[in-house]
Write a protein that holds these residues in place. Structure first.
Motif, PDB file in Angstrom:
ATOM      1  N   LEU A 189       0.810  -1.171  -0.114  1.00 37.77           N
ATOM      2  CA  LEU A 189      -0.089   0.025   0.119  1.00 37.77           C
ATOM      3  C   LEU A 189       0.787   1.243   0.151  1.00 37.77           C
ATOM      4  CD1 LEU A 189      -3.095   0.871   0.223  1.00 37.77           C
ATOM      5  CD2 LEU A 189      -2.657   0.995   2.612  1.00 37.77           C
ATOM      6  N   TRP A 227      -6.133   3.920   6.456  1.00 38.38           N
ATOM      7  CA  TRP A 227      -4.611   4.296   5.952  1.00 38.38           C
ATOM      8  C   TRP A 227      -4.309   5.801   6.051  1.00 38.38           C
ATOM      9  CZ3 TRP A 227      -3.025   7.288   1.404  1.00 38.38           C
ATOM     10  CH2 TRP A 227      -1.707   6.825   1.079  1.00 38.38           C
ATOM     11  N   ASN A 278      -7.812   0.774   3.911  1.00 32.64           N
ATOM     12  CA  ASN A 278      -7.081  -0.390   3.193  1.00 32.64           C
ATOM     13  C   ASN A 278      -8.200  -1.420   3.169  1.00 32.64           C
ATOM     14  OD1 ASN A 278      -5.376  -1.988   2.253  1.00 32.64           O
ATOM     15  ND2 ASN A 278      -4.185  -2.456   4.070  1.00 32.64           N
ATOM     16  N   ASN A 296      -4.854  -4.610  -0.273  1.00 38.71           N
ATOM     17  CA  ASN A 296      -4.442  -3.324  -0.317  1.00 38.71           C
ATOM     18  C   ASN A 296      -4.894  -2.388  -1.394  1.00 38.71           C
ATOM     19  OD1 ASN A 296      -2.432  -3.650   1.812  1.00 38.71           O
ATOM     20  ND2 ASN A 296      -1.154  -4.504   0.565  1.00 38.71           N
ATOM     21  N   LYS A 305      -7.144   0.672  -2.009  1.00 45.87           N
ATOM     22  CA  LYS A 305      -6.934   2.014  -1.154  1.00 45.87           C
ATOM     23  C   LYS A 305      -8.430   2.555  -1.603  1.00 45.87           C
ATOM     24  CE  LYS A 305      -3.497   4.612  -1.749  1.00 45.87           C
ATOM     25  NZ  LYS A 305      -2.485   5.745  -2.098  1.00 45.87           N
TER      26      LYS A 305
END
Length: 124
Positions: free
Chosen positions: A64, A95, A111, A115, A117
């Motif tokens: 990430l 995140w 997250n 991973n 986003k």
């Protein structure tokens, strides 16, 4: 000039069914039946009018972080406080944020599975 609309965002998953379940738990998503194509499982997932196609094709692992090109997907919540409560209840990793913007609205980056986003935005 042709007109365009967004068809889907594609999520390459380690575990298709776990990713689909995650979207269903956090966002109340629905899904079409899984199907097989090219040796992979495909599942169209629907969060409101947004489709996320989840597959388990071969991939290279990533961490990430900030990327060039497409960096994240953003969804608008009409109940941001409940969204934050759902994130906390499900133990979803934040995140970044929540952050208040200049216009008074808030955003948070989480997250997702594999991973992915995801930015969640407060509806103004």
């Amino acid at each position: 000039m042709p007109n365009y609309t967004l068809n889907h965002v594609h999520h390459e998953a380690v575990d298709v069914h776990a990713a689909v379940d995650w979207y269903k738990k956090l966002f109340g998503a629905t899904n079409d039946p899984p199907f097989e194509r090219g040796g992979a499982t495909w599942v169209p997932v629907h969060i409101g009018a947004v489709q996320i196609t989840v597959t388990d094709r071969e991939f290279a692992p990533m961490e990430l972080g900030r990327y060039q090109g497409y960096d994240h997907i953003a969804l608008v919540s009409d109940d941001f406080d409940q969204t934050l409560a759902d994130i906390a209840e499900l133990g979803v990793e934040i995140w970044m944020g929540p952050v208040a913007l200049d216009d008074g609205s808030r955003i948070v980056f989480i997250n997702g599975p594999d991973n992915v986003k995801i930015e969640l935005m407060e509806q103004r």
